[in-house]
Design an enzyme around this catalytic site. Structure first.
Site, PDB file in Angstrom:
ATOM      1  N   ASP A 518       0.873  -1.172   0.000  1.00  0.00           N
ATOM      2  CA  ASP A 518       0.000   0.000   0.000  1.00  0.00           C
ATOM      3  C   ASP A 518       0.918   1.232   0.000  1.00  0.00           C
ATOM      4  OD1 ASP A 518      -2.267   1.527   0.189  1.00  0.00           O
ATOM      5  OD2 ASP A 518      -2.756   0.961   2.254  1.00  0.00           O
ATOM      6  N   GLU A 521       2.845   5.030  -3.882  1.00  0.00           N
ATOM      7  CA  GLU A 521       2.833   6.019  -4.991  1.00  0.00           C
ATOM      8  C   GLU A 521       4.164   6.769  -5.099  1.00  0.00           C
ATOM      9  OE1 GLU A 521       0.483   5.711  -2.603  1.00  0.00           O
ATOM     10  OE2 GLU A 521      -0.854   4.548  -3.874  1.00  0.00           O
ATOM     11  N   ASP A 594      -8.694   3.544  -2.079  1.00  0.00           N
ATOM     12  CA  ASP A 594      -9.604   3.875  -0.979  1.00  0.00           C
ATOM     13  C   ASP A 594     -10.892   4.510  -1.493  1.00  0.00           C
ATOM     14  OD1 ASP A 594      -7.520   2.875   0.441  1.00  0.00           O
ATOM     15  OD2 ASP A 594      -6.804   4.808   1.172  1.00  0.00           O
TER      16      ASP A 594
END
Ligand SMILES: *[C@@H]1O[C@H](CO)[C@@H](O)[C@H](O)[C@H]1NC(C)=O
Ligand SMILES: *[C@@H]1O[C@H](CO)[C@@H](O)[C@H](O)[C@H]1NC(C)=O
Ligand SMILES: *[C@@H]1O[C@H](CO)[C@@H](O)[C@H](O)[C@H]1NC(C)=O
Ligand SMILES: *[C@@H]1O[C@H](CO)[C@@H](O)[C@H](O)[C@H]1NC(C)=O
Length: 925
Positions: A518, A521, A594
């Site tokens: 997770d 980025e 999300d």
């Protein structure tokens, strides 16, 4: 069970404060001003304001060298705007790959640079293209001069050629009949900012909110226009949230005010369900489709990219005739080079085959990963895990994987366990494994800057962290507080990171533990746009701006390779990622991040998953129920009914949301959710076969309707329904309390309701009553679907179960289908250890034939078919006879039972006494 050491308390308190403040801002949903729009990004603003054909170029010195075409690109001296810097001649290179692929590279000629700039090379993306791509190259022997000396042409594949127009520079692909397919620079928007010396009075710094980007190398953006001919719509370039599958025009007549589609990997809190702003991942690949052809364009560039889709008439022309249909697009990137691929199609399947032959196909997942995944932030402790696990058994609901989010660690130090909550992780995993279940834990890229954390110490000593502009280890803020980030661009660091996943290094892990990446980025809470500053420095002096969209790709690659190493290269890894780039499909699965528990996000999940699939990433899904907020029971049930068809099927929830395990909404809703999960488990043999197809030729598992019905224009805009493989059509229900729904069933054949077997005609829309029991789903006439209908605790416990074949006959009483089976976990299939059978029903005979006869000793698998369901036998059919034959032996006749149901033409043949994987035939009619 040790108590928490006292010194940890202040930091936990601070962290809670931080978490609280972050959630406080996010509760008020998406913060537009956090993110940089086009008009605040100079490269984007500049490109959008440029007029076509202002700066023009000439191709010169075109020659064939090493089977490629090489040339120089000169700016025409009379062209260019007054304030623009003249462009030094560029190097252009064209090559062709088998199967209908043309590649165009344009870069600076470093020999023409001033001496002071010779050092800094522009970033070229590595590791995304397949390593053996060069073996596919088609040799271009020489330049064919056309009769007209202003053009050169060369061959791409049978029926397709490319044309280089020398002045003004333009390249197009056309059919040999003369129809254009794709082109670049037809509208003269090509521009290339070269590195140059800074002028006295100039400042290169850029500011965004409170952040300063030092931009030490100055402007270096690139832009150009690409046109798709014969195209009604363009698709792809994820990741954006939208309820529409086709991309919308972003500029031109009739477009009010829109941002371009942005590709920039960002952790966007509470993303909107409709926005061209980039979210977690980027794949700069666009697919165009029209009635006559599909084509594709891919720009291998990992810097921030912005893409405009120009509305028809932007250039004062209209294309009323079908054959004039064309979509123009403008591509702009902040840095890098031109390394672009043109895919000629012409079928959608060929475009995907071409794209995935360059960037790789979907990694074949382990079988369990196609089952249902149960996740929550967070399952608090071992008792919670055991309780949830038992809940599934108590309620007779199968599931395969239980997930642990960040709180399972010791203070967000990945590869560790919170000793108070998870004192016996190995025993916990073994207890799950005993029921055929697996566990996934989270490993994020932010490393806690804590002198007592050995991983941080190692990173610091080895100098493995990404550096800030001044050369120090970059220090950002994320879940653990002060954090640093591995420099994943460096192959040495990746290799070292891979070893962290070994059973020895990852204390408390077992072979049934898999990984979730997770925040890759990467997410930096106090960074510009919540990510890394662009002037950070990576391995080889690469600026972060040049490789930003690749960070998550490398992080997942290293995790996946780590699991591969852990299993001595023999066990398939499973790694879920949030950030991704072209090629990430080779390393596992992705999810849409999300999302929110509302009906619009349920609706947007379908075009989002379809778009990812169209860009080569077949293994994807959205969080069931929506991550933020609390879904009502009806929304949750509808989400399970839809989500059970996503290639990746996981429920997940934010820690502020109420518990929502499937049995918490009353008996009726538990039954409905159980039924939805059963639908998925019954279709696992079909899904496995589709994943095999994805891993071989790049076809998505979940497909737009037009992918299967490319000439049916009605399908081109369908964003609410989809195909699973070529046989199943699903229509979602996206409105609370919806009573009827209009479903378009394409094609010339009919469709059978997946549950009742009732027939519907194709090529038209049907107004259907909506039931709470399920969402509309249909099997296409002419197909055979392999299923398993005995439900157990997990998919691994179903391995030995017998099969059901559902045969949906078409008008000529024919049908065909396939099944692919292997051991579900290893790579032995690469050596031929698998079964791949073709089923055909024709002239009253059902036959099963191995597509590739395999050596029997390679994969022995003998499971009976317990049931054959026949849909569409004409009711006037008097004689139903069954004879079976195997290896030329008569095997007797099985009993025939007429199914009692609403459909008088569904027949069930029980115990036909034939096996999956054998060659056999049954005479039935
Ligand atoms: C390019 O072609 C021109 C003539 O057309 C020639 O004078 C020049 O030397 C060539 N340049 C290179 C680099 O080959
Ligand atoms: C886990 O398995 C062990 C060994 O079989 C058993 O002793 C233990 O009770 C199990 N724990 C739970 C909570 O089921
Ligand atoms: C029925 O299916 C068979 C096998 O797929 C196919 O060859 C045939 O064209 C189909 N017939 C019709 C009328 O669609
Ligand atoms: C099923 O097939 C096997 C051969 O594969 C044969 O020996 C057996 O008798 C058959 N059973 C029935 C009930 O027909």
């Amino acid at each position: 069970m040790s108590s928490v050491p006292a010194i940890k308390l202040p930091s936990i308190f601070l962290l809670l404060l931080l978490l609280f403040s972050i959630h406080f801002t996010s509760i008020h949903s998406w913060k537009k001003e956090e993110f940089r729009p086009c008009n605040e990004a100079p490269f984007c603003k500049r490109t959008r304001s440029r007029k076509p054909h202002t700066t023009t170029f000439t191709v010169s010195n075109l020659s064939a060298l090493d089977g490629k075409l090489k040339a120089r690109l000169h700016q025409n001296s009379e062209s260019g705007s007054q304030d623009s810097v003249p462009i030094r001649p560029l190097l252009l290179e064209l090559s062709v790959y088998r199967g209908g692929i043309m590649r165009l590279k344009i870069d600076e000629d470093y020999n023409l640079r001033p001496d002071s700039l010779k050092e800094k090379t522009r970033f070229q993306v590595q590791d995304v293209l397949l390593q053996d791509l060069d073996d596919m190259r088609v040799w271009i022997p020489k330049v064919e001069r056309s009769k007209d000396p202003s053009f050169s042409t060369f061959y791409i594949k049978h029926g397709f050629e490319a044309v280089v127009k020398h002045n003004p520079f333009e390249i197009f692909v056309r059919t040999t009949a003369g129809d254009r397919v794709l082109s670049i620079n037809s509208h003269g928007l090509f521009d290339f900012e070269q590195l140059r010396e800074k002028k006295e009075e100039e400042t290169w710094e850029e500011r965004f909110r409170s952040h300063t980007d030092t931009r030490p190398n100055g402007p270096q953006s690139i832009s150009f226009d690409v046109s798709f001919y014969g195209a009604n719509f363009v698709y792809g370039i994820p990741q954006h949230a939208s309820t529409s599958l086709p991309l919308q025009s972003t500029i031109g007549p009739g477009v009010d005010h829109s941002e371009p589609y942005r590709l920039f990997n960002l952790d966007v809190f509470e993303y909107l369900h409709e926005s061209p702003f980039g979210i977690y991942g980027s794949i700069p690949f666009m697919v165009a489709h029209g009635r006559k052809r599909s084509s594709g364009f891919f720009w291998l560039n990992a810097a921030e990219m912005q893409i405009d889709v120009l509305a028809e008439g932007w250039d004062g022309q209209t294309h009323s005739e079908e054959h004039e249909k064309r979509i123009d697009t403008v591509w702009m990137s902040e840095a890098g080079i031109v390394d672009a691929f043109f895919f000629v199609g012409p079928e959608p399947k060929e475009v995907l085959r071409q794209y995935t032959s360059v960037t790789g196909t979907q990694a074949m997942p382990p079988q369990f990963a196609m089952g249902y995944h149960q996740c929550r932030w967070n399952y608090r402790d071992e008792a919670d895990v055991y309780g949830v696990d038992a809940g599934f058994d108590d309620h007779d609901i199968p599931y395969d994987v239980l997930w642990l989010d960040i709180e399972h660690t010791d203070g967000k130090r990945y590869f560790t366990w919170d000793k108070a909550s998870f004192p016996n992780p190995v025993e916990m995993q073994n207890n799950l494994t005993a029921k055929g279940r697996q566990m996934v834990t989270i490993v994020d890229p932010h490393i806690k800057r804590d002198e007592s954390f050995s991983l941080h110490k190692e990173f610091t000593q080895k100098g493995y962290y990404t550096k800030d502009a001044s050369g120090k280890d970059f220090d950002g803020w994320c879940w653990p507080g002060s954090s640093s980030y591995p420099d994943m661009l460096n192959p040495e660091i990746r290799e070292w990171w891979e070893d962290k996943f070994s059973l020895k290094n990852y204390v408390g892990s077992t072979p049934s533990l898999y990984i979730w990446n997770d925040m890759n980025e990467p997410s930096v809470f106090n960074g510009p746009e919540l990510t890394m500053p662009r002037d950070l420095v990576h391995y080889g002096g690469v600026e972060h701006r040049e490789m930003h969209n690749l960070y998550g790709f490398y992080f997942q690659m290293a995790s996946s390779n780590g699991l591969l190493k852990r299993g001595d290269g023999k066990i398939r890894p499973f790694v879920l990622t949030r950030a991704f780039f072209a090629g990430s499909q080779r390393y596992g699965a992705m999810w849409t991040g999300d999302n929110t528990a509302d009906w619009d996000h349920l609706k947007a999940s379908v075009p989002m998953v379809l778009t990812i699939g169209l860009t080569g990433f077949a293994f994807s899904g959205a969080d069931i129920g929506g991550f933020f907020g609390n879904p009502g029971a009806e929304l949750l049930v509808r989400w399970y009914q839809l989500g059970s068809f996503y290639p990746f099927f996981r429920a997940h929830a934010h820690h502020d949301s109420s518990r929502r395990e499937p049995w918490l909404f009353g008996e009726r809703n538990t039954a409905l959710i159980r039924e939805a999960i059963h639908v998925r488990y019954s279709l696992l043999p079909y899904y496995y076969t589709l994943f095999r197809e994805a891993s071989v030729n790049g076809s998505p598992v979940m497909r737009p309707l037009w992918y299967e019905f490319p000439s049916d224009t009605e399908t081109f805009t369908k964003s609410e329904s989809f195909m699973i493989g070529n046989s199943i059509l699903v229509q979602g229900i996206y409105i609370q309390g919806q009573k009827t729904v209009s479903v378009y069933l394409p094609g010339g054949q009919s469709w059978y309701d997946l549950r009742s077997g009732v027939t519907f005609s194709g090529g038209m829309s049907h107004d259907l009553k909506v039931s709470e029991d399920n969402i509309p789903s249909f099997q296409k006439a002419g197909t055979i679907i392999p299923k398993k209908e005995r439900f157990r605790r997990s998919s691994t416990q179903m391995v030995d179960d017998p099969y059901t074949l559902v045969i949906a006959l078409n008008d000529t009483l024919c049908a065909e289908g396939e099944i692919y089976i292997d051991d579900g976990k290893s790579f032995e299939y690469e050596q031929g250890a698998y079964i791949h059978s073709y089923f055909l029903f024709s002239n009253g005979i059902l036959s099963s034939t191995n597509i590739i006869p395999t050596h029997p000793s390679k994969f022995s698998f003998n499971r009976l078919i317990e049931r054959i369901v026949l849909l569409g036998i004409p009711s006037e059919s008097k004689r139903i006879l069954i004879e079976s034959a195997r290896h030329d032996l008569d095997m007797g006749v099985g009993p025939l039972t007429l199914r009692t149901g609403s459909n008088p033409v569904a027949f069930v043949i029980k115990k036909p006494n034939v096996s999956i994987g054998d060659d056999w035939s049954l005479r039935i009619l």
